[in-house]
Design a protein around this motif. Structure first.
Motif, PDB file in Angstrom:
ATOM      1  N   HIS A   1       3.124  10.297  -3.621  1.00 11.28           N
ATOM      2  CA  HIS A   1       2.919   9.361  -2.383  1.00 11.28           C
ATOM      3  C   HIS A   1       4.076   9.641  -1.450  1.00 11.28           C
ATOM      4  CE1 HIS A   1       1.107   7.234  -5.877  1.00 11.28           C
ATOM      5  NE2 HIS A   1       0.091   6.910  -4.665  1.00 11.28           N
TER       6      HIS A   1
ATOM      7  N   TRP B   1       5.147   4.003   1.890  1.00  6.70           N
ATOM      8  CA  TRP B   1       4.718   2.645   1.606  1.00  6.70           C
ATOM      9  C   TRP B   1       4.820   1.708   2.828  1.00  6.70           C
ATOM     10  CZ3 TRP B   1       8.264  -1.134   1.999  1.00  6.70           C
ATOM     11  CH2 TRP B   1       9.496  -0.729   2.046  1.00  6.70           C
TER      12      TRP B   1
ATOM     13  N   GLU C   1       0.640   5.683   0.565  1.00  2.00           N
ATOM     14  CA  GLU C   1      -0.075   6.759   1.060  1.00  2.00           C
ATOM     15  C   GLU C   1       0.193   7.806  -0.022  1.00  2.00           C
ATOM     16  OE1 GLU C   1      -0.230   9.295   5.225  1.00  2.00           O
ATOM     17  OE2 GLU C   1       1.639   8.366   4.568  1.00  2.00           O
TER      18      GLU C   1
ATOM     19  N   TRP D   1      -4.610   5.608   2.131  1.00  2.00           N
ATOM     20  CA  TRP D   1      -3.799   4.469   1.695  1.00  2.00           C
ATOM     21  C   TRP D   1      -4.356   3.833   0.569  1.00  2.00           C
ATOM     22  CZ3 TRP D   1       1.223   3.388   3.291  1.00  2.00           C
ATOM     23  CH2 TRP D   1       1.578   4.213   4.473  1.00  2.00           C
ATOM     24  N   GLN D   2      -3.507   3.205  -0.331  1.00  2.00           N
ATOM     25  CA  GLN D   2      -4.133   2.657  -1.419  1.00  2.00           C
ATOM     26  C   GLN D   2      -3.169   1.823  -2.301  1.00  2.00           C
ATOM     27  OE1 GLN D   2      -4.854   6.512  -3.573  1.00  2.00           O
ATOM     28  NE2 GLN D   2      -3.633   5.555  -5.331  1.00  2.00           N
TER      29      GLN D   2
ATOM     30  N   ARG E   1      -6.815  -0.923   5.795  1.00  2.00           N
ATOM     31  CA  ARG E   1      -6.055   0.360   5.768  1.00  2.00           C
ATOM     32  C   ARG E   1      -6.598   1.134   4.665  1.00  2.00           C
ATOM     33  NH1 ARG E   1      -0.253   1.678   7.335  1.00  2.00           N
ATOM     34  NH2 ARG E   1      -0.707   0.217   8.980  1.00  2.00           N
ATOM     35  N   CYS E   2      -7.120   0.315   3.592  1.00  2.00           N
ATOM     36  CA  CYS E   2      -7.371   1.024   2.351  1.00  2.00           C
ATOM     37  C   CYS E   2      -8.539   2.245   2.493  1.00  2.00           C
ATOM     38  CB  CYS E   2      -8.107   0.038   1.180  1.00  2.00           C
ATOM     39  SG  CYS E   2      -6.686  -0.979   0.415  1.00  2.00           S
TER      40      CYS E   2
ATOM     41  N   LEU F   1       0.952  -1.131  -0.139  1.00  2.00           N
ATOM     42  CA  LEU F   1      -0.084   0.490   0.024  1.00  2.00           C
ATOM     43  C   LEU F   1       0.881   1.267  -0.126  1.00  2.00           C
ATOM     44  CD1 LEU F   1      -2.896  -0.781   2.589  1.00  2.00           C
ATOM     45  CD2 LEU F   1      -2.932  -0.993   0.199  1.00  2.00           C
TER      46      LEU F   1
END
Length: 158
Positions: free
Chosen positions: A121, A124, A28, A36-37, A135-136, A26
């Motif tokens: 970003h 990570w 940020e 987060w993605q 967290r996503c 993930l």
């Protein structure tokens, strides 16, 4: 005078990057700390193949060259259609409010250290899949991560 930046195409990819033991990478967002993605990104052109969009976005956002890393990119055959968050709608043509997101999985042989694009970003993390889903910030991203064990098992069949 500089030309206007073209509008984003409302068709994108979501790439769940993971290891064989289902740890998920993930990243940020810089424009929204705490969001987060997985790797996401829109097609550059309407005719850009989705797998190419996925490869390009992974390289741009993490510095990972899929082929050089020995990665395996798979189209999961899933598409999410969702409302574009209002604070990001200015990136799209007037009147565009929905995006179609195509989901891919990228298995890497091991957890690699990404090289992040600092304008995109901040940091990570590699997490077990269930922790990554929690967290996503995006519901469609969380759901894709929750689907990882099923797609991983299907790809492991003879």
């Amino acid at each position: 005078m500089q030309p206007a930046k073209p509008y984003k195409i409302p068709e994108s990819v979501l790439v769940v990057i993971h290891t064989p033991d289902l740890r998920v990478l993930l990243i940020e967002r810089a424009d929204h700390p705490g969001f987060w993605q997985s790797v996401t990104g829109s097609r550059d052109t309407a005719d850009e193949p989705l797998a190419e969009t996925a490869r390009r976005e992974v390289l741009e956002e993490t510095g990972i060259d899929i082929a050089a890393a020995g990665g395996e990119l798979r189209d999961w055959g899933l598409a999410n259609v969702y409302d574009i968050y209002p604070h990001w709608r200015h990136r799209y043509a007037p009147g565009v409010t929905r995006n179609t997101e195509h989901v891919f999985g990228l298995q890497l042989p091991e957890a690699l250290t990404p090289t992040l694009a600092p304008r995109e970003h901040l940091s990570w993390v590699w997490l077990p899949w269930h922790e990554a889903a929690d967290r996503c910030f995006s519901p469609s991203n969380a759901e894709a991560v929750l689907q990882l064990p099923r797609f991983h098992a299907a790809s492991s069949l003879p």
